[in-house]
Motif scaffolding. Structure first.
Motif, PDB file in Angstrom:
ATOM      1  N   ARG A 136       0.851  -0.949  -0.066  1.00  0.00           N
ATOM      2  CA  ARG A 136      -0.091  -0.174  -0.074  1.00  0.00           C
ATOM      3  C   ARG A 136       1.045   1.084   0.054  1.00  0.00           C
ATOM      4  O   ARG A 136       1.946   1.364   0.478  1.00  0.00           O
ATOM      5  N   PHE A 164       1.465   4.814   1.175  1.00  0.00           N
ATOM      6  CA  PHE A 164       1.345   6.202   1.943  1.00  0.00           C
ATOM      7  C   PHE A 164       2.332   7.079   1.602  1.00  0.00           C
ATOM      8  O   PHE A 164       3.374   6.990   1.605  1.00  0.00           O
ATOM      9  N   SER A 176      -1.456   9.163  13.711  1.00  0.00           N
ATOM     10  CA  SER A 176      -1.673   7.853  13.359  1.00  0.00           C
ATOM     11  C   SER A 176      -2.147   7.139  14.720  1.00  0.00           C
ATOM     12  O   SER A 176      -2.822   6.091  14.664  1.00  0.00           O
ATOM     13  N   GLN A 229      -8.104   6.438  12.447  1.00  0.00           N
ATOM     14  CA  GLN A 229      -8.119   5.805  11.303  1.00  0.00           C
ATOM     15  C   GLN A 229      -7.129   6.388  10.342  1.00  0.00           C
ATOM     16  O   GLN A 229      -7.170   7.636   9.813  1.00  0.00           O
ATOM     17  N   LEU A 230      -6.452   5.680   9.216  1.00  0.00           N
ATOM     18  CA  LEU A 230      -5.456   5.911   8.347  1.00  0.00           C
ATOM     19  C   LEU A 230      -6.264   6.780   7.264  1.00  0.00           C
ATOM     20  O   LEU A 230      -5.566   7.786   6.610  1.00  0.00           O
ATOM     21  N   SER A 231      -7.371   6.583   6.964  1.00  0.00           N
ATOM     22  CA  SER A 231      -8.271   7.092   6.047  1.00  0.00           C
ATOM     23  C   SER A 231      -8.452   8.657   6.269  1.00  0.00           C
ATOM     24  O   SER A 231      -8.180   9.701   5.439  1.00  0.00           O
ATOM     25  N   ARG A 232      -8.586   8.938   7.731  1.00  0.00           N
ATOM     26  CA  ARG A 232      -8.831  10.596   8.059  1.00  0.00           C
ATOM     27  C   ARG A 232      -7.258  10.820   8.325  1.00  0.00           C
ATOM     28  O   ARG A 232      -6.953  12.197   7.824  1.00  0.00           O
ATOM     29  N   GLU A 246      -4.404  10.457   6.403  1.00  0.00           N
ATOM     30  CA  GLU A 246      -3.799  10.984   5.185  1.00  0.00           C
ATOM     31  C   GLU A 246      -4.279  12.422   4.740  1.00  0.00           C
ATOM     32  O   GLU A 246      -3.342  13.104   4.188  1.00  0.00           O
TER      33      GLU A 246
END
Length: 304
Positions: free
Chosen positions: A27, A29, A47, A51-54, A56
């Motif tokens: 993946r 990042f 982190s 959540q990683l989606s938030r 990034e």
């Protein structure tokens, strides 16, 4: 088995298989595409229980605002805290610690980050895990990272007992010397992609299947994984609302603030002055707010 634990005799074969799997496809990042310790520290702090989606999106916005350690060190603390709150990044004291760490790097280290895990722990808010991650990913100078993903891999693949010291020993015995950057990325990626709570051994072409105790026995139990508490309605969310509101207004009376934080605020109710003062006390302890006095007419402001 090795003398130090339940690892196979040919550890180098395990190391080669995992690194090759990671380098072939993983993946993407943004923090994996840099060795800048400042950017890696920002990503690691963001982190934590987020959540990683938030993370990034917030990561890009943060670096657009403060692209390097000097820019962050020169920023107003209230601006950094306001950013943290508006991006729902969890406890605001992390923002204050990150800001203070940037000032330490500027003032105590001449603008250059220390490079070892021990030295990095001298920075405000940087604990053993974060220090080791920055040392590993920025300077290739860390020990093995041991997070929940790594524990899950070690427990399932090598039947390492659910014990922190056993995990740490096995993780360090397994890591190739001087390769903390690629190794720690690779084993965490394996835990996140192939060896999650629901394993996808074949679907993700797990490179460790031939050594894997769980794959061989069908027993995919693993150490308990802490679940992140719901953000909606949490103290984290309420603290964030307080900071956001005080960032928009120079100061607010206690009850006015309470009504804006919660629609069900009633001064003498369950979510009333006592509840709000508890919230404000935490924020004051973190150096974020000032409360003028202890009466019902108190006003509250962000600490400058």
């Amino acid at each position: 088995m090795t003398e130090s634990g339940p690892l196979p005799e040919d550890v180098s074969a395990v190391q080669s298989a995992l690194v090759e799997w990671y380098e072939t496809d993983h993946r993407s990042f943004p923090w994996r595409e840099t060795t800048d310790p400042y950017r890696i520290l920002v990503s690691e702090v963001m982190s934590q229980q987020t959540q990683l989606s938030r993370v990034e999106a917030a990561y890009h916005d943060f670096l657009a605002e403060w692209p390097d350690v000097d820019a962050l060190a020169a920023a107003a603390q209230s601006d950094v805290v306001g950013f943290w709150s508006s991006h729902s990044l969890g406890y605001n004291n992390r923002a204050t610690y990150l800001h203070e760490a940037a000032r330490q790097v500027r003032d105590e280290y001449g603008g250059s980050f220390p490079e070892s895990p021990d030295e990095l722990q001298e920075l405000m808010g940087v604990g053993p895990y974060t220090a080791n991650a920055v040392a590993s990913f920025a300077f290739n100078n860390g020990d093995a990272v041991v997070d929940t993903n790594v524990k899950r891999v070690l427990h399932r693949v090598f039947d390492v007992p659910d014990d922190d010291s056993a995990f740490e020993e096995a993780a360090n015995d397994l890591m190739p010397a001087g390769e903390s950057r690629v190794w720690n990325n690779a084993i965490m990626e394996l835990g996140g992609v192939a060896c999650g709570k629901t394993p996808e051994c074949d679907e993700a072409s797990c490179p460790l299947r031939e050594w894997c105790h769980a794959y061989r026995t069908g027993d995919f139990t693993a150490p308990d994984v802490p679940t992140q508490p719901s953000f909606e309605g949490s103290r984290r969310q309420m603290r964030g609302r307080v900071v956001k509101l005080l960032g928009e207004h120079e100061e607010l009376p206690l009850d006015t603030l309470g009504h804006r934080v919660r629609v069900d605020y009633t001064p003498d109710g369950e979510y009333g002055r006592e509840w709000l003062r508890g919230l404000l006390s935490d924020l004051a302890d973190d150096g974020l707010v000032d409360i003028e006095d202890e009466t019902e007419d108190a006003t509250v402001r962000l600490r400058s």
